[in-house]
Design a protein around this motif. Structure first.
Motif, PDB file in Angstrom:
ATOM      1  N   ASP A   3      23.983  68.531  54.800  1.00  0.00           N
ATOM      2  CA  ASP A   3      25.050  69.412  55.259  1.00  0.00           C
ATOM      3  C   ASP A   3      24.479  70.736  55.755  1.00  0.00           C
ATOM      4  OD1 ASP A   3      27.001  67.534  54.711  1.00  0.00           O
ATOM      5  OD2 ASP A   3      27.466  68.363  52.737  1.00  0.00           O
ATOM      6  N   ALA A   4      23.507  71.269  55.047  1.00  0.00           N
ATOM      7  CA  ALA A   4      22.887  72.531  55.459  1.00  0.00           C
ATOM      8  C   ALA A   4      22.168  72.359  56.795  1.00  0.00           C
ATOM      9  CB  ALA A   4      21.917  73.020  54.384  1.00  0.00           C
ATOM     10  N   GLU A   5      21.527  71.205  57.010  1.00  0.00           N
ATOM     11  CA  GLU A   5      20.873  70.943  58.290  1.00  0.00           C
ATOM     12  C   GLU A   5      21.900  70.929  59.418  1.00  0.00           C
ATOM     13  OE1 GLU A   5      18.524  67.379  58.249  1.00  0.00           O
ATOM     14  OE2 GLU A   5      17.114  68.197  56.784  1.00  0.00           O
ATOM     15  N   LYS A   6      23.047  70.311  59.179  1.00  0.00           N
ATOM     16  CA  LYS A   6      24.103  70.262  60.199  1.00  0.00           C
ATOM     17  C   LYS A   6      24.587  71.671  60.549  1.00  0.00           C
ATOM     18  CE  LYS A   6      25.758  65.688  58.928  1.00  0.00           C
ATOM     19  NZ  LYS A   6      26.831  64.925  58.298  1.00  0.00           N
ATOM     20  N   VAL A   7      24.734  72.524  59.542  1.00  0.00           N
ATOM     21  CA  VAL A   7      25.164  73.908  59.775  1.00  0.00           C
ATOM     22  C   VAL A   7      24.110  74.636  60.609  1.00  0.00           C
ATOM     23  CG1 VAL A   7      25.622  76.138  58.658  1.00  0.00           C
ATOM     24  CG2 VAL A   7      26.602  74.048  57.705  1.00  0.00           C
TER      25      VAL A   7
END
Length: 86
Positions: A3-7
């Protein structure tokens, strides 16, 4: 982490051309953060994007040119070798 990578990648106008070069979970100023080095096609250097690991918000995003990136790698290597081994 995903999720952090997507952000981090969503910050870029053309995320398909942006790739995560490295990711590190670290404590900074008492906060747990994801630090991503993002490479973008057609641009030199990297964009360092820091994401709050607790709430997923972008804390900072700064561009590091090739020279700054090289200096940072040397400093990180010095820190790693200076740490006492158990």
């Amino acid at each position: 982490k995903m999720d952090a990578e997507k952000v981090a990648l969503a910050k870029f106008k053309a995320p398909a051309k942006a790739t995560i070069a490295s990711a590190e979970l670290e404590a900074e100023h008492g906060c747990l953060i994801w630090s991503f080095d993002v490479r973008t096609a057609g641009k030199s250097g990297i964009q360092e994007v820091n994401i709050d690991a607790g709430n997923g918000h972008i804390i900072s995003s700064t561009h590091e040119g090739p020279r700054k990136e090289a200096i940072e790698k040397v400093e990180e290597k010095k820190e790693a070798t200076a740490k006492p081994k158990p």
